[in-house]
Design an enzyme around this catalytic site. Sequence first.
Site, PDB file in Angstrom:
ATOM      1  CG  ASP A   1     106.062 -21.242  20.752  1.00 20.00           C
ATOM      2  OD1 ASP A   1     105.609 -21.584  21.854  1.00 20.00           O
ATOM      3  OD2 ASP A   1     105.350 -20.777  19.842  1.00 20.00           O
TER       4      ASP A   1
ATOM      5  CG  ASN B   1     100.352 -14.977  11.316  1.00 25.56           C
ATOM      6  OD1 ASN B   1     100.113 -16.012  11.926  1.00 25.56           O
ATOM      7  ND2 ASN B   1     101.482 -14.309  11.458  1.00 25.56           N
TER       8      ASN B   1
ATOM      9  CG  HIS C   1     101.675 -18.064  14.117  1.00 24.47           C
ATOM     10  ND1 HIS C   1     102.192 -16.931  14.692  1.00 24.47           N
ATOM     11  CD2 HIS C   1     100.747 -18.512  15.013  1.00 24.47           C
ATOM     12  CE1 HIS C   1     101.631 -16.723  15.867  1.00 24.47           C
ATOM     13  NE2 HIS C   1     100.741 -17.661  16.087  1.00 24.47           N
TER      14      HIS C   1
ATOM     15  CD  GLU D   1     104.970 -15.377  13.166  1.00 19.58           C
ATOM     16  OE1 GLU D   1     103.852 -15.703  12.711  1.00 19.58           O
ATOM     17  OE2 GLU D   1     105.107 -14.548  14.085  1.00 19.58           O
TER      18      GLU D   1
END
Length: 248
Positions: free
Chosen positions: A67, A136, A138, A143
């Site tokens: 990313d 979280n 991800h 996400e």
Amino acid sequence: MKVIVCKDYDAMSRKAGEIFAERIKAKPGLVLGLATGSTPEGLYAELIRMNKAGDVSFKEVRTFNLDEYVGLEPGHDQSYRYFMNAKLFDHVDIDKANTRVPNGKADDLASECAAYEEAMKAAGGVDLQLLGIGSNGHVGFAEPGSPSDGRTSVVDLTESTIKDNSRLFASTGDVPRQAISMGIGTILESRQVVLVANKESKADAVARAIEGEPTTDCPASFLQGHPDATFVIDEAAASKLKGEYERA
Ligand code: PGA
């Protein structure tokens, strides 16, 4: 899914480093998927050490990063291109022309995403994908809510990710709101996956990924469906697991 619990961060980095070095030695032109973040820094230091010792060469290795932030110049000190150069590429015998990070400054971001997928395909696909995990759940910037068959695309970062990453920027307001990220579908196509995680702050996400039902609420849980995925984690990150796992 295989889980290896290591005593601490250094042991985790060494174990993951061994896995990467063995694979590169077995196939010098290996196609690596790489990750940024604090967690892989120790692994990259291990690879640099082994490269300098002459134990492993990156001369023919090709890489694709997971990313990149949208809007940051490659030279920005928080861009993932900058991170990869500083933490790995500048210190090993890799040909930088063989390293790719999505271009978050592309005029046409959709075309950049499509070209990135094409380039991975043209390279023969990713042999070994490195992942971290967000608190979280991800992976990359895929996400919670990301589809299990998602491809490389422009994604909106969640508030929790913006908060987690704000430590690296002057203020929360400086954290980009979007990124280009491989999708879960892209990641699941790599032939082998190694996920590294350390610290108590990752324990919930790690437990959900390994022992929870696969769900888009925790994108890393989709790795349960991958035929060759290994979690290399330290004891703190493993602290909420209920099962018994290999210890290294
Ligand atoms: P970290 O980030 O390694 O900096 O904790 C991991 C991630 O968010 O994927």
